[in-house]
Scaffold this active site. Structure first.
Site, PDB file in Angstrom:
ATOM      1  N   LYS A 190       3.558  -0.371   3.929  1.00  0.00           N
ATOM      2  CA  LYS A 190       3.272  -1.578   4.742  1.00  0.00           C
ATOM      3  C   LYS A 190       4.313  -1.840   5.822  1.00  0.00           C
ATOM      4  CE  LYS A 190       1.336  -3.605   0.557  1.00  0.00           C
ATOM      5  NZ  LYS A 190       1.293  -4.710  -0.346  1.00  0.00           N
ATOM      6  N   ASP A 226       0.124  -7.928  -8.712  1.00  0.00           N
ATOM      7  CA  ASP A 226      -0.815  -9.002  -8.337  1.00  0.00           C
ATOM      8  C   ASP A 226      -2.105  -8.993  -9.163  1.00  0.00           C
ATOM      9  OD1 ASP A 226      -1.747  -6.687  -7.151  1.00  0.00           O
ATOM     10  OD2 ASP A 226      -1.976  -7.525  -5.141  1.00  0.00           O
TER      11      ASP A 226
END
Length: 509
Positions: A190, A226
């Site tokens: 990312k 997550d």
């Protein structure tokens, strides 16, 4: 062909495409039979029968087993990572917690209160902090100092500086977790490339940065994925929630596995949450029979060719691009737009996944299709708009069905693990594809019911898995730590009692 015959033909095709009339209708009316037959022939490889989905499920089941094995894990495409989360909430968790959510160019700091009386996880407050480009690419020490400084600022604003609160840390980068509070960064993604962090324990780096400041302290830290956070945030509301699933930009799932099957972690008793990393399913070629030409093109032009094949077939980051490539092929075959392409249709990424949801809306779908096709500079007529809608429906339907096959595999594994005739469980779910697409959740649920008839599955949409869920993971870890400490204390008391008894017995003799 008469109107009646056309209608019957359309109805047959619709039935073939869908499992039942309960799921989203295919809107085949208004497409001339000849065009429809040619389009359907092209779309055939995207249509997966129940039998094919059962085959896919059987392959995933095998891969999950390989991922759990001590000696087979390293070559398994489905990694089945231990999370060291050993229980789901039992409803007694309470108190104040901090949560830190780092997964992109911003990170969030949250203060979360778990109220046992109200059975609620309450976000008291939160703050978003930006991470400048120079920090994303600078030394790791600088990144963690920045995080520690933002956390300090947040604690000041909340008047929490005097308290030492436990912290849930959602760190959405590839890590190898060694314990609940020890996680080694494998590689940055990312756009991050901070030096001195890969191969290091990120919890240790955070604690060192806080120590360098010296103006506050934190309690125990729990590292949280997550997907696990999604399961845990739902688990407080519904204690039968033992599966977490995300189907948004990317996709993943986790579930509670029996410890005796987790061969890479010591211990036989109890359960542990496993982060399946099911996006990697198919990376060894096991899905090649259902991998279409547009899928291969999407994979080839992605930033990670050959990796995360399953994710590229079903998740939001790629669905729009699959549709674009299909529309392009149909236009070249002169089945759309009179064979005329536009610059936009030739441009990767121009057909966004959100367009699929808009085009499939039951009331305004056709109007939305017209608007979107106009924005893409395409010369369309009403038949074109209907064909585009059919393509969108076919691609999103395949996504829902593949997702259902994978979810059914997990539910059946839990059922078999426990030797149950019937499993009743809840899936905590999140992600834009699940939340925003008009038909996805309905079709997913219906296909799961058909593939796992012994499992009664309820779906609960998660509230902030990476924030509230992270706090809940920390709360459960704290509860278990306290329980084991209590057991240790009582065992030492027992020893003293036993020693006293022995001494008394000795005196009697």
């Amino acid at each position: 062909m008469s109107n009646t015959e056309t209608h019957e033909n359309n109805a047959k095709v619709a039935k073939k495409c869908k499992l039942s009339s309960e799921t989203a209708t295919l809107h085949l009316d208004g497409i001339p039979p000849d065009t429809l037959n040619k389009v359907q022939k092209y779309l055939e490889p995207f249509r997966l029968s129940l039998e094919k989905l059962q085959e896919v499920s059987a392959r995933l089941r095998k891969d999950m087993k390989r991922g759990l094995g001590k000696h087979t894990h390293h070559r398994a495409p489905v990694k089945m990572l231990p999370t060291f989360v050993r229980a789901t909430p039992d409803g007694t968790e309470q108190g104040d917690f901090l949560a830190l959510d780092l997964g992109g160019t911003n990170f969030r700091v949250l203060h979360v209160r778990i109220s046992e009386e109200e059975k609620k996880v309450i976000k008291m407050d939160s703050q978003i902090c930006a991470i400048p480009q120079e920090i994303m690419l600078g030394p790791g020490v600088q990144l963690f100092d920045h995080i520690a400084a933002c956390l300090s600022e947040f604690l000041d604003s909340q008047n929490l500086k005097g308290q030492t609160l436990p912290l849930g840390f959602t760190f959405s980068f590839p890590c190898e977790q060694k314990e609940i509070d020890k996680s080694i960064l494998i590689r940055w993604t990312k756009g991050f490339n901070c030096s001195g962090v890969e191969g290091e324990d990120v919890v240790k780096l955070l604690k060192e940065a806080i120590r360098r400041r010296g103006d506050y302290d934190i309690g125990s830290v729990a590292m949280v994925n997550d997907t696990v956070g999604t399961m845990m945030s739902c688990g407080y509301r519904d204690q039968s929630c033992e599966i977490g699933m995300i189907i948004g930009t990317g996709t993943n799932a986790c579930y509670m596995e029996e410890m005796k099957n987790v061969k890479r972690v010591e211990g036989e008793d109890g359960r542990m949450c496993i982060n399946t990393e099911w996006g990697g399913f198919g990376d060894d070629g096991s899905l090649s029979d259902i991998h279409t030409q547009p899928d291969r093109e999407v994979d080839k032009t992605s930033i990670n060719p050959g990796v995360h094949i399953f994710e590229k077939m079903i998740s939001g980051m790629y669905l729009g691009e699959i549709v674009r490539l299909v529309l392009l092929d149909l236009t070249k075959e002169e089945l759309l737009f009179k064979g005329e392409v536009s610059e936009a249709l030739l441009t990767p990424g121009k057909f966004e996944t959100k367009f699929i949801s808009e085009i499939e809306e039951s009331d305004n779908g056709l109007e939305n299709a017209k608007k979107i096709l106009t924005e893409l500079d395409l010369k369309w007529d009403l038949v074109d708009a209907r064909v585009v809608r059919l393509v969108c429906d076919t691609i999103s339907s395949r996504s829902a069905r593949l997702c259902a096959a994978a979810l059914a595999t997990i539910a059946k594994r839990i059922c078999d693990n426990r030797g149950l005739e019937h499993l009743k469980t809840t899936v905590g779910v999140d992600g834009t594809v699940y939340r925003k697409h008009p038909n996805f959740s309905d079709e997913l649920q219906e296909v799961v019911r058909l593939l796992a008839p012994k499992c009664e599955i309820k779906f609960l949409v998660s509230e902030d898995g990476s924030g509230k869920g992270a706090a809940m993971v920390t709360a459960v870890a704290q509860r278990l730590a306290l329980k084991s400490r209590l057991l240790e204390d009582t065992s030492s008391d027992d020893e003293e009692e036993e020693e006293e008894e022995e001494e008394e017995n000795g005196e009697d003799k």
